[in-house]
Design a protein around this motif. Structure first.
Motif, PDB file in Angstrom:
ATOM      1  N   THR A  34      26.501 -81.165 -32.962  1.00 62.06           N
ATOM      2  CA  THR A  34      27.051 -81.524 -31.647  1.00 62.06           C
ATOM      3  C   THR A  34      28.443 -80.927 -31.479  1.00 62.06           C
ATOM      4  N   VAL A  35      29.416 -81.484 -32.207  1.00 61.23           N
ATOM      5  CA  VAL A  35      30.805 -81.007 -32.173  1.00 61.23           C
ATOM      6  C   VAL A  35      31.355 -81.143 -33.597  1.00 61.23           C
ATOM      7  N   TYR A  36      32.534 -80.586 -33.852  1.00 63.60           N
ATOM      8  CA  TYR A  36      33.166 -80.790 -35.167  1.00 63.60           C
ATOM      9  C   TYR A  36      33.633 -82.241 -35.283  1.00 63.60           C
ATOM     10  N   GLY A  37      33.545 -82.788 -36.499  1.00 61.38           N
ATOM     11  CA  GLY A  37      34.000 -84.148 -36.754  1.00 61.38           C
ATOM     12  C   GLY A  37      35.210 -84.140 -37.678  1.00 61.38           C
ATOM     13  N   LEU A  38      36.065 -85.159 -37.529  1.00 55.60           N
ATOM     14  CA  LEU A  38      37.197 -85.361 -38.434  1.00 55.60           C
ATOM     15  C   LEU A  38      36.753 -86.428 -39.425  1.00 55.60           C
ATOM     16  N   HIS A  61      39.027 -98.486 -31.053  1.00 53.54           N
ATOM     17  CA  HIS A  61      37.895 -97.608 -30.737  1.00 53.54           C
ATOM     18  C   HIS A  61      37.132 -97.283 -32.017  1.00 53.54           C
ATOM     19  N   PRO A  62      35.916 -97.826 -32.146  1.00 47.54           N
ATOM     20  CA  PRO A  62      35.182 -97.718 -33.409  1.00 47.54           C
ATOM     21  C   PRO A  62      34.686 -96.305 -33.691  1.00 47.54           C
ATOM     22  N   LEU A  63      34.322 -96.084 -34.957  1.00 46.90           N
ATOM     23  CA  LEU A  63      33.927 -94.753 -35.432  1.00 46.90           C
ATOM     24  C   LEU A  63      32.441 -94.714 -35.764  1.00 46.90           C
ATOM     25  N   ILE A  64      31.851 -93.530 -35.710  1.00 45.75           N
ATOM     26  CA  ILE A  64      30.447 -93.346 -36.095  1.00 45.75           C
ATOM     27  C   ILE A  64      30.371 -93.048 -37.595  1.00 45.75           C
ATOM     28  N   VAL A  65      29.476 -93.757 -38.289  1.00 40.08           N
ATOM     29  CA  VAL A  65      29.224 -93.492 -39.709  1.00 40.08           C
ATOM     30  C   VAL A  65      28.098 -92.471 -39.812  1.00 40.08           C
ATOM     31  N   HIS A  66      28.335 -91.398 -40.555  1.00 37.79           N
ATOM     32  CA  HIS A  66      27.319 -90.365 -40.771  1.00 37.79           C
ATOM     33  C   HIS A  66      26.705 -90.546 -42.154  1.00 37.79           C
ATOM     34  N   ILE A  67      25.379 -90.518 -42.208  1.00 40.52           N
ATOM     35  CA  ILE A  67      24.652 -90.634 -43.476  1.00 40.52           C
ATOM     36  C   ILE A  67      23.631 -89.498 -43.550  1.00 40.52           C
ATOM     37  N   LEU A  96      21.722 -87.951 -32.264  1.00 40.70           N
ATOM     38  CA  LEU A  96      21.479 -89.311 -31.791  1.00 40.70           C
ATOM     39  C   LEU A  96      22.288 -90.289 -32.638  1.00 40.70           C
ATOM     40  N   THR A  97      22.953 -91.235 -31.971  1.00 40.01           N
ATOM     41  CA  THR A  97      23.705 -92.287 -32.668  1.00 40.01           C
ATOM     42  C   THR A  97      23.145 -93.633 -32.251  1.00 40.01           C
ATOM     43  N   LEU A  98      22.867 -94.485 -33.225  1.00 43.94           N
ATOM     44  CA  LEU A  98      22.333 -95.820 -32.932  1.00 43.94           C
ATOM     45  C   LEU A  98      23.401 -96.873 -33.213  1.00 43.94           C
ATOM     46  N   VAL A 143      32.774 -91.432 -41.978  1.00 41.81           N
ATOM     47  CA  VAL A 143      33.089 -91.671 -40.562  1.00 41.81           C
ATOM     48  C   VAL A 143      33.686 -90.401 -39.987  1.00 41.81           C
ATOM     49  N   ALA A 144      33.280 -90.059 -38.786  1.00 40.28           N
ATOM     50  CA  ALA A 144      33.791 -88.830 -38.178  1.00 40.28           C
ATOM     51  C   ALA A 144      33.781 -88.928 -36.665  1.00 40.28           C
ATOM     52  N   PRO A 145      34.964 -89.122 -36.089  1.00 44.23           N
ATOM     53  CA  PRO A 145      35.080 -88.949 -34.642  1.00 44.23           C
ATOM     54  C   PRO A 145      35.167 -87.459 -34.355  1.00 44.23           C
ATOM     55  N   VAL A 200      24.307 -95.629 -24.035  1.00 47.93           N
ATOM     56  CA  VAL A 200      25.738 -95.857 -23.855  1.00 47.93           C
ATOM     57  C   VAL A 200      26.474 -94.556 -23.579  1.00 47.93           C
ATOM     58  N   ARG A 201      25.983 -93.464 -24.165  1.00 45.00           N
ATOM     59  CA  ARG A 201      26.574 -92.149 -23.888  1.00 45.00           C
ATOM     60  C   ARG A 201      25.432 -91.149 -23.809  1.00 45.00           C
ATOM     61  N   LEU A 202      25.430 -90.330 -22.765  1.00 43.06           N
ATOM     62  CA  LEU A 202      24.378 -89.319 -22.602  1.00 43.06           C
ATOM     63  C   LEU A 202      24.642 -88.131 -23.525  1.00 43.06           C
ATOM     64  N   ARG A 227      33.175-101.157 -26.535  1.00 42.95           N
ATOM     65  CA  ARG A 227      34.177-100.118 -26.315  1.00 42.95           C
ATOM     66  C   ARG A 227      33.681 -98.754 -26.762  1.00 42.95           C
ATOM     67  N   VAL A 228      33.602 -97.852 -25.839  1.00 44.44           N
ATOM     68  CA  VAL A 228      33.252 -96.467 -26.151  1.00 44.44           C
ATOM     69  C   VAL A 228      34.327 -95.618 -25.507  1.00 44.44           C
ATOM     70  N   SER A 229      35.052 -94.864 -26.322  1.00 43.25           N
ATOM     71  CA  SER A 229      36.216 -94.180 -25.744  1.00 43.25           C
ATOM     72  C   SER A 229      35.797 -93.183 -24.671  1.00 43.25           C
ATOM     73  N   GLY A 230      34.630 -92.544 -24.857  1.00 42.71           N
ATOM     74  CA  GLY A 230      34.153 -91.619 -23.839  1.00 42.71           C
ATOM     75  C   GLY A 230      33.830 -92.312 -22.524  1.00 42.71           C
ATOM     76  N   ALA A 231      33.798 -93.664 -22.540  1.00 40.38           N
ATOM     77  CA  ALA A 231      33.532 -94.389 -21.304  1.00 40.38           C
ATOM     78  C   ALA A 231      34.822 -94.659 -20.539  1.00 40.38           C
TER      79      ALA A 231
END
Ligand code: TXA
Ligand code: MG
Length: 322
Positions: A34-38, A61-67, A96-98, A143-145, A200-202, A227-231
């Motif tokens: 999708t995009v680069y993550g930090l 603003h919560p973070l996505i956990v990547h596994i 896809l993020t759940l 975790v990577a935003p 929540v996000r397209l 809370r979704v920062s993109g929102a």
């Protein structure tokens, strides 16, 4: 920026060194489809704290956990509904993020204190290898935003991530270069905590694709209570003023599908042939406007559903508040 290390995603030893950096509590910028993550170790409070300061992102603003695999989902989430597992099996690895009820592993410092956790299994081969190496060393998740300063345009190349974050990273951190991100916009986020999935996000996994799997979807309200920062009203924004669907005048930039001609005196920034290509070039086009010091950019929004709806969502926010 002090001797920030660039690592190559095509070198096995440099990937290993990136995984070791994460295990030692440093930050690693890495490519996803999708995009680069930090990235940071999702179990290391101090490392995660640094993500927030490097991005200047508000703490709540919560973070996505990547596994690396759906098999590891139950480490992080509980009460997983069947439709969520079905979505994971269909679309992971992928964009896809759940959002699920969190397990004890998902601590407040990644969820912003919420009882939910966001999880994603990326498909980019560099991201997959990094995750596998990290997990082989005992890591549970990364975790990577998106690798950009809060509110800015996301980075889809290693150089863009360097431009965004380089001055805030240290010589112990690194940027793993994996070329251009294939999709170019962030993952679709689906809240899976009620009887029907709620978008929540397209993103590139479209509502039509989700309904095919789950037979039901709650898209009545894309503005989430969580809370979704993109929102937020304004996000994904370059320095240039973004003007939607107006006739461009001389001196302005133009981003539009290739079927639209370029009026005289207008600087054409990009001409994607399809909506998929539009998503792929979108953020680099917005960055190019700033690099070329074009102060006003007209954007023709793509019409129709699917990924076009996600592009309209990002551009709507990029154009806000000006
Ligand atoms: O494609 C992507 O998802 C990229 C790549 C790097 O994986 N990541 C990304 O992260 O876009 P970020 O932090 O820029 O956006 C993640 C969004 C945020 O808006 C955040 O608020 C939301 O996910 N999120 C994270 N955890 C959540 C949760 N528990 N409940 C609801 N939303 C959550
Ligand atoms: Mg972001």
């Amino acid at each position: 920026m002090t001797n920030l290390q660039f690592l190559s995603g095509s070198s096995a030893s440099e990937l290993k060194s990136a995984a070791e950096k994460l295990i030692s509590g440093n930050l690693v910028v890495f490519p996803t489809e999708t995009v680069y993550g930090l990235g940071a170790d999702a179990s290391n409070a101090e490392a995660v704290e640094r993500i927030y300061s490097v991005k200047a992102r508000p703490k709540n603003h919560p973070l996505i956990v990547h596994i690396s695999s759906i098999n590891r989902l139950s480490n992080w989430a509980k009460d997983i509904p069947k439709y969520a597992t079905d979505l994971g099996h269909q679309f992971w690895p992928g964009p896809l993020t759940l959002v699920l009820n969190r397990s004890a592993l998902a601590m407040d410092f990644i969820t912003g204190g919420q009882d939910s956790v966001a999880i994603r299994v990326p498909s980019n081969p560099v991201a997959v290898t990094l995750l596998q190496l990290f997990e082989a060393k005992g890591g549970m998740g990364i975790v990577a935003p998106s690798a950009n300063r809060f509110g800015h345009v996301s980075a889809t190349t290693a150089v863009a991530a360097l431009e965004e974050l380089g001055e805030y990273l240290t010589s112990k951190d690194s940027i793993l270069d994996g070329g251009n991100c294939e999709i170019g916009i962030e993952s679709t986020i689906i809240d899976c905590r009620s009887s029907a999935p709620r978008i929540v996000r397209l993103g590139a996994i479209t509502q039509e694709m989700i309904v095919q799997v789950t037979k039901k979807v709650d898209s009545s309200n894309l503005k989430s209570k969580i809370r979704v920062s993109g929102a937020l009203e304004k996000h994904y924004a370059p320095k240039a003023r973004i003007i939607l669907d107006e006739e461009p005048i001389a001196g302005q930039g133009l981003i539009a599908l290739s079927v639209f001609p370029t009026p005289e005196g207008v600087f054409r920034i990009s001409s994607p042939k399809t909506p998929v290509e539009y998503a792929h070039v979108l953020y680099e086009s917005l960055r190019a406007a700033d690099i070329l010091q074009i102060s006003e950019v007209v954007v023709y929004l793509p019409i129709g559903e699917g990924i076009s709806a996600a592009i309209r969502d990002r551009l709507g926010k990029a154009s806000n508040g000006r």
